[in-house]
Design a protein around this motif. Structure first.
Motif, PDB file in Angstrom:
ATOM      1  N   SER A  80       0.831  -1.214   0.000  1.00 29.32           N
ATOM      2  CA  SER A  80       0.000   0.000   0.000  1.00 29.32           C
ATOM      3  C   SER A  80       0.858   1.253   0.000  1.00 29.32           C
ATOM      4  CB  SER A  80      -0.921   0.015   1.221  1.00 29.32           C
ATOM      5  OG  SER A  80      -0.202   0.345   2.396  1.00 29.32           O
ATOM      6  N   GLY A  81       2.084   1.132   0.510  1.00 33.21           N
ATOM      7  CA  GLY A  81       2.993   2.266   0.548  1.00 33.21           C
ATOM      8  C   GLY A  81       2.697   3.273   1.638  1.00 33.21           C
ATOM      9  N   LYS A  82       1.737   2.964   2.497  1.00 34.27           N
ATOM     10  CA  LYS A  82       1.379   3.931   3.535  1.00 34.27           C
ATOM     11  C   LYS A  82       1.073   3.228   4.852  1.00 34.27           C
ATOM     12  CE  LYS A  82      -3.472   4.049   2.020  1.00 34.27           C
ATOM     13  NZ  LYS A  82      -4.543   4.898   1.442  1.00 34.27           N
ATOM     14  N   LEU A  83       1.190   3.986   5.930  1.00 31.97           N
ATOM     15  CA  LEU A  83       0.807   3.529   7.253  1.00 31.97           C
ATOM     16  C   LEU A  83      -0.399   4.358   7.679  1.00 31.97           C
ATOM     17  CD1 LEU A  83       1.655   1.624   9.644  1.00 31.97           C
ATOM     18  CD2 LEU A  83       2.729   3.652  10.663  1.00 31.97           C
ATOM     19  N   VAL A  84      -1.550   3.682   7.818  1.00 31.10           N
ATOM     20  CA  VAL A  84      -2.777   4.383   8.205  1.00 31.10           C
ATOM     21  C   VAL A  84      -2.834   4.437   9.724  1.00 31.10           C
ATOM     22  CG1 VAL A  84      -5.275   4.488   8.000  1.00 31.10           C
ATOM     23  CG2 VAL A  84      -3.904   3.551   6.116  1.00 31.10           C
ATOM     24  N   ILE A  85      -2.737   5.650  10.260  1.00 35.82           N
ATOM     25  CA  ILE A  85      -2.625   5.902  11.698  1.00 35.82           C
ATOM     26  C   ILE A  85      -3.964   6.380  12.227  1.00 35.82           C
ATOM     27  CG2 ILE A  85      -1.452   7.308  13.449  1.00 35.82           C
ATOM     28  CD1 ILE A  85       0.787   7.628  11.165  1.00 35.82           C
ATOM     29  N   GLY A  86      -4.514   5.653  13.178  1.00 33.79           N
ATOM     30  CA  GLY A  86      -5.803   6.019  13.751  1.00 33.79           C
ATOM     31  C   GLY A  86      -5.655   6.824  15.023  1.00 33.79           C
ATOM     32  N   LEU A 114       4.085  10.902  16.697  1.00 32.44           N
ATOM     33  CA  LEU A 114       4.888   9.687  16.853  1.00 32.44           C
ATOM     34  C   LEU A 114       4.559   8.710  15.731  1.00 32.44           C
ATOM     35  CD1 LEU A 114       6.979   8.089  18.375  1.00 32.44           C
ATOM     36  CD2 LEU A 114       5.159   7.141  19.805  1.00 32.44           C
ATOM     37  N   GLY A 115       3.294   8.643  15.333  1.00 30.09           N
ATOM     38  CA  GLY A 115       2.924   7.802  14.205  1.00 30.09           C
ATOM     39  C   GLY A 115       3.655   8.203  12.938  1.00 30.09           C
ATOM     40  N   THR A 145      -7.747   0.825   9.426  1.00 33.40           N
ATOM     41  CA  THR A 145      -6.671   1.527  10.119  1.00 33.40           C
ATOM     42  C   THR A 145      -5.592   0.505  10.478  1.00 33.40           C
ATOM     43  OG1 THR A 145      -8.194   3.162  11.049  1.00 33.40           O
ATOM     44  CG2 THR A 145      -6.086   2.874  12.174  1.00 33.40           C
ATOM     45  N   ASP A 146      -4.342   0.852  10.227  1.00 29.60           N
ATOM     46  CA  ASP A 146      -3.247  -0.075  10.526  1.00 29.60           C
ATOM     47  C   ASP A 146      -2.887  -0.079  12.003  1.00 29.60           C
ATOM     48  OD1 ASP A 146      -2.867  -0.885   7.817  1.00 29.60           O
ATOM     49  OD2 ASP A 146      -1.745   0.976   7.442  1.00 29.60           O
ATOM     50  N   VAL A 147      -2.827   1.109  12.597  1.00 31.38           N
ATOM     51  CA  VAL A 147      -2.354   1.213  13.976  1.00 31.38           C
ATOM     52  C   VAL A 147      -2.990   2.413  14.669  1.00 31.38           C
ATOM     53  CG1 VAL A 147      -0.313   2.509  13.186  1.00 31.38           C
ATOM     54  CG2 VAL A 147      -0.306   1.462  15.454  1.00 31.38           C
TER      55      VAL A 147
END
Length: 339
Positions: A80-86, A114-115, A145-147
């Motif tokens: 996906s190339g991204k980190l989805v931060i919730g 921090l995310g 959401t990843d994290v």
């Protein structure tokens, strides 16, 4: 959508803290969830505490992708190339942890920042999603959401559904006037004779009531006071009606920053674990159980600790007293009988 009252009880802060935060919330807060591609992180650098209106010190931090850690990221996230931060900061936000900035669009604060730093280590583009507290967990559950980076306490009950990577102590703090020389040394006995404000229905009230009972059994006093909002608390502190306020450490950090140039600056007189005297409470990055993201995120946080970026992040938000020497995967959490 969580009501201001329910959000106040979860965070344990006076209602006016949330009310003041609401002044800087964008129109996106009216929806159940807001998401935007994040431009705060650029190759080799992440700017933290942007648009915080004094809640943090804007700082550019050098941080590069670490190939060995990035290789640990599950393939689906890697592709996906991204980190989805919730973040669960709707509707009002809670400075200095997470809130809409003074530009009316940037989701700023220690948690999303921090995310962003973790995403840079993993070589991923950060995408921050702002939701209500409940919808934050729905996003993690569904994989949208990843994290979660949202002041989430590590608990044994939550471990049934989630994996954790710790990154801050879960601390409560005593806020006093800067000119007051009193210090809380960790022993409830030095609260004898004090008048302390606390928010009703919170974890810190529970702790103070237990200490009050112990002191009264020994023939000593501890007077608790309750106020409807933050302004009333600080007015009472300034006028000498109370000697301290006991609340979440980030709230104390925010108050200390905001009052620094005022006629009555405040300071933190001591902290106490939010999990009680037998366990250090921990705040942790939260991922879906067995997602495979806990290790790369913990490794990324440890890389930031070792490289000094973590210390700069804490300092920017006046949260140095919540720092950890190491991020751990699924450390002991708040027990089932204390939740």
């Amino acid at each position: 959508m969580s009501s201001p009252r329910s959000l106040r009880r979860r965070l344990g802060v006076p209602g006016a803290v949330l009310a003041s935060a609401a002044l800087v919330v964008s129109l996106a807060a009216c929806s159940g969830q807001a998401s935007a591609e994040d431009g705060a992180a650029k190759a080799g650098s992440v700017t933290i505490a942007a648009h915080t209106n004094g809640a943090g010190t804007e700082t550019a931090i050098t941080v590069d992708k670490v190939d060995s850690i990035a290789a640990e990221v599950p393939d689906a996230v890697k592709k996906s190339g991204k980190l989805v931060i919730g973040v669960g900061a709707l509707p009002a936000g809670f400075p200095p942890l997470a809130f809409t900035g003074d530009d009316q669009k940037t989701l700023t604060g220690s948690e999303p920042d921090l995310g962003r730093l973790v995403a840079a280590v993993l070589g991923l583009k950060p995408e921050v999603k702002n939701a209500t507290w409940d919808n934050l967990f729905v996003g993690i559950d569904t994989g949208a959401t990843d994290v979660g980076f949202s002041n989430i306490t590590d608990t044994e009950q939550r471990k049934e559904k989630y994996d954790f990577a710790s990154y801050r102590k879960d601390e409560l703090a005593f806020t006093v006037l800067k000119k007051d020389t009193w210090e809380f040394d960790g022993d409830y006995k030095n609260l004898a004779g004090k008048t302390v404000a606390v928010s009703a229905g919170t974890n810190q009230e529970k702790i103070l009531l237990e200490w009050k009972s112990k002191l009264e059994a020994a023939g000593k006093t501890l007077d608790l006071k309750y106020y409807p909002d933050a302004n009333s608390v600080w007015l009472a502190l300034n006028s000498g009606k109370i000697e301290a306020y006991f609340g979440p450490n980030p709230t104390a950090a925010y108050q200390n920053t905001q009052s620094a140039s005022s006629a009555n600056p405040t300071r933190t007189a001591g902290t106490f674990s939010g999990a009680g005297e037998t366990l250090q409470g921990l705040i942790a990055a939260t991922v879906k159980k067995d997602s495979g993201l806990d290790k790369p995120i913990a490794d990324a946080i440890n890389h930031l600790i070792e490289g000094g970026q973590y210390a700069k992040w804490l300092k920017a938000y006046n949260l140095t007293n919540e720092g950890l020497p190491k991020s751990e995967i699924n450390p002991p959490g708040l027990p089932l009988d204390n939740q």
